[in-house]
Scaffold this motif. Structure first.
Motif, PDB file in Angstrom:
ATOM      1  N   MET A  23       0.809  -1.210   0.000  1.00 11.10           N
ATOM      2  CA  MET A  23       0.000   0.000   0.000  1.00 11.10           C
ATOM      3  C   MET A  23       0.845   1.263   0.000  1.00 11.10           C
ATOM      4  N   ALA A  24       2.058   1.203   0.520  1.00  9.58           N
ATOM      5  CA  ALA A  24       2.946   2.369   0.405  1.00  9.58           C
ATOM      6  C   ALA A  24       3.200   2.682  -1.058  1.00  9.58           C
ATOM      7  N   ILE A  25       3.479   1.638  -1.839  1.00 15.00           N
ATOM      8  CA  ILE A  25       3.734   1.819  -3.262  1.00 15.00           C
ATOM      9  C   ILE A  25       2.462   2.241  -3.985  1.00 15.00           C
ATOM     10  N   LEU A  26       1.355   1.569  -3.688  1.00 19.26           N
ATOM     11  CA  LEU A  26       0.111   1.831  -4.406  1.00 19.26           C
ATOM     12  C   LEU A  26      -0.384   3.252  -4.170  1.00 19.26           C
ATOM     13  N   ASN A  27      -0.320   3.731  -2.924  1.00 19.95           N
ATOM     14  CA  ASN A  27      -0.799   5.073  -2.632  1.00 19.95           C
ATOM     15  C   ASN A  27       0.047   6.161  -3.282  1.00 19.95           C
ATOM     16  N   PHE A  28       1.304   5.847  -3.557  1.00 17.16           N
ATOM     17  CA  PHE A  28       2.181   6.812  -4.213  1.00 17.16           C
ATOM     18  C   PHE A  28       2.357   6.523  -5.706  1.00 17.16           C
ATOM     19  N   LEU A  29       1.651   5.520  -6.225  1.00 21.53           N
ATOM     20  CA  LEU A  29       1.895   5.089  -7.600  1.00 21.53           C
ATOM     21  C   LEU A  29       1.691   6.212  -8.624  1.00 21.53           C
ATOM     22  N   PRO A  30       0.579   6.980  -8.575  1.00 19.47           N
ATOM     23  CA  PRO A  30       0.469   8.089  -9.527  1.00 19.47           C
ATOM     24  C   PRO A  30       1.591   9.109  -9.384  1.00 19.47           C
ATOM     25  N   THR A  31       2.020   9.345  -8.135  1.00 19.24           N
ATOM     26  CA  THR A  31       3.106  10.294  -7.903  1.00 19.24           C
ATOM     27  C   THR A  31       4.442   9.720  -8.390  1.00 19.24           C
ATOM     28  N   ILE A  32       4.648   8.421  -8.231  1.00 19.08           N
ATOM     29  CA  ILE A  32       5.860   7.777  -8.746  1.00 19.08           C
ATOM     30  C   ILE A  32       5.921   7.915 -10.260  1.00 19.08           C
ATOM     31  N   PHE A  33       4.802   7.631 -10.930  1.00 23.48           N
ATOM     32  CA  PHE A  33       4.772   7.749 -12.384  1.00 23.48           C
ATOM     33  C   PHE A  33       4.959   9.200 -12.842  1.00 23.48           C
TER      34      PHE A  33
END
Length: 392
Positions: free
Chosen positions: A224-234
């Motif tokens: 969930m750390a990755i998923l919640n930041f996924l749009p921001t990571i992209f």
């Protein structure tokens, strides 16, 4: 009867309407960073704040759902969530935004404990297939939200997409309240001993239930750390525009649909433990792989596989939970599960944001691949006891 086609449709569609609220904030987070001039740590803190309120509410709503009609809890919760989200979108300042976000979280918390308990009590056979369809319905709704709202984000902005996201909740709140068949029976009446499930006989040790929850916490912390930041990571790490980042993030949920439906055909409580161990082991390298400097198509494929495995594991953990948590009421057991999962989900974005501020995205992705490895290790250590319980 709770197994009528109408009730099934409302069960699945309402799940989709609720799940939209769990991922609308990550979708608009790149724009919130600009609107409120946020650091990554503070942005993660907003997600953590929202999810922490949802976590606390989930526990209490789970307990309440063992006493009063669940359709009322879920229906009223939809109204509250919708009102809070729309108000948050139009909030003038950061403080008012946080207040309305808290109201939204309380409304969101009413759904999952009550609906999971409803499914568990209604379906004694074929439960895995029902859970698979249930998880797929929520994931499908989230995918559509990312596709539709992602395309509209540049046109109607944060306020517009938050309002659109709230509309299905208003509709489903009304339908749930009117659908009496969603209640599988009169609310539970506790016996004088205080043990709702005493008639079920001997219960597994509570420490086993606690350690199993810990394994879930560790896995959720990574995913969930990755998923919640996924749009921001992209957006900020891979350089995509916010609308394209939203579409790319939707690939996680496309994989989740496939994973939920596929796993439901071979999941049984006596197999679920093995699926959890091997699935958790596979998640770690997938998360770490996102730190690699490779063509974007590789990351797209990685996100799809990540979503597929993560969704499949949720089904299997729920099949095990009903055996390990038999000492609790159904609503209470799933309320505890949702509270623990959501608390883990609430803490991890803030920690991930702090990590990104300190060491950047690549190092943070590597760091957050380790908790899910620890989850697999803990499950492996507990193997003998869990396998014994899931064969009961």
């Amino acid at each position: 009867m709770p197994k009528t086609p109408q009730t099934s449709a409302i069960r699945y569609i309402s799940h989709g309407a609720n799940d939209l609220f769990w991922f609308i904030l990550p979708l608009v987070l790149p724009l919130l960073l600009v609107r409120y001039n946020l650091s990554y740590a503070r942005a993660g803190g907003i997600l953590s704040y929202y999810l922490a309120i949802t976590a606390v509410g989930s526990y209490f709503m789970g307990k309440i759902s063992d006493w009063i009609p669940r359709r009322l809890i879920m229906g009223i919760g939809f109204y509250i969530a919708a009102a809070g989200l729309i108000a948050a979108g139009f909030a003038g300042g950061f403080t008012s935004f946080l207040i309305f976000l808290a109201i939204t979280g309380l409304g969101v918390s009413t759904f999952h404990p009550a609906m999971y308990a409803h499914i568990d009590e209604t379906f004694r056979e074929g439960k895995a297939k029902v859970l698979g369809s249930y998880e797929a319905s929520g994931t499908t709704a989230i995918l559509l939200m990312f596709l539709i709202n992602g395309a509209l984000l540049g046109t109607i902005g944060t306020r517009g997409v938050m309002t659109i996201t709230a509309i299905p909740a208003l509709i489903m709140g009304t339908l749930l309240i009117k659908t009496k068949s969603i209640d599988t029976g009169t609310p539970r009446i506790k016996k004088s001993s205080g043990n709702i499930n005493q008639e079920q006989g001997e219960h597994p040790p509570v420490i086993l239930f606690i350690l199993f929850l810990l394994s879930i916490v560790l896995r959720i912390a990574s995913v969930m750390a990755i998923l919640n930041f996924l749009p921001t990571i992209f957006t900020n790490h891979f350089g995509l525009q916010p609308d394209h980042a939203a579409l790319a993030s939707g690939l996680f949920f496309a994989g989740g649909i496939a994973g939920s439906l596929a796993v439901s055909h071979f999941s049984r409580s006596d197999r679920s433990y093995r699926v959890l161990v091997f699935g958790s082991l596979l998640l770690a390298p997938l998360i770490a792989a996102m730190a690699l400097d490779v063509p974007m198509v590789f990351h797209y494929i990685t996100v799809i596989i990540l979503g597929s495995i993560a969704s499949g594991l949720v089904i299997n953990q729920n099949l095990i939970l009903t055996s390990l948590g038999s000492r609790f009421g159904k609503g209470e057991a799933f309320g505890i599960l949702m509270a623990v999962m959501t608390l883990s989900q609430s803490i991890s974005p803030a920690l991930f944001g702090l990590s990104v501020d300190s060491w950047g995205f690549s190092t943070s992705l590597l760091i957050f691949s380790f908790p899910v490895l620890a989850s697999a290790g803990l499950l492996f250590i507990l193997s003998k006891h869990i396998l014994k319980v899931t064969r009961l």
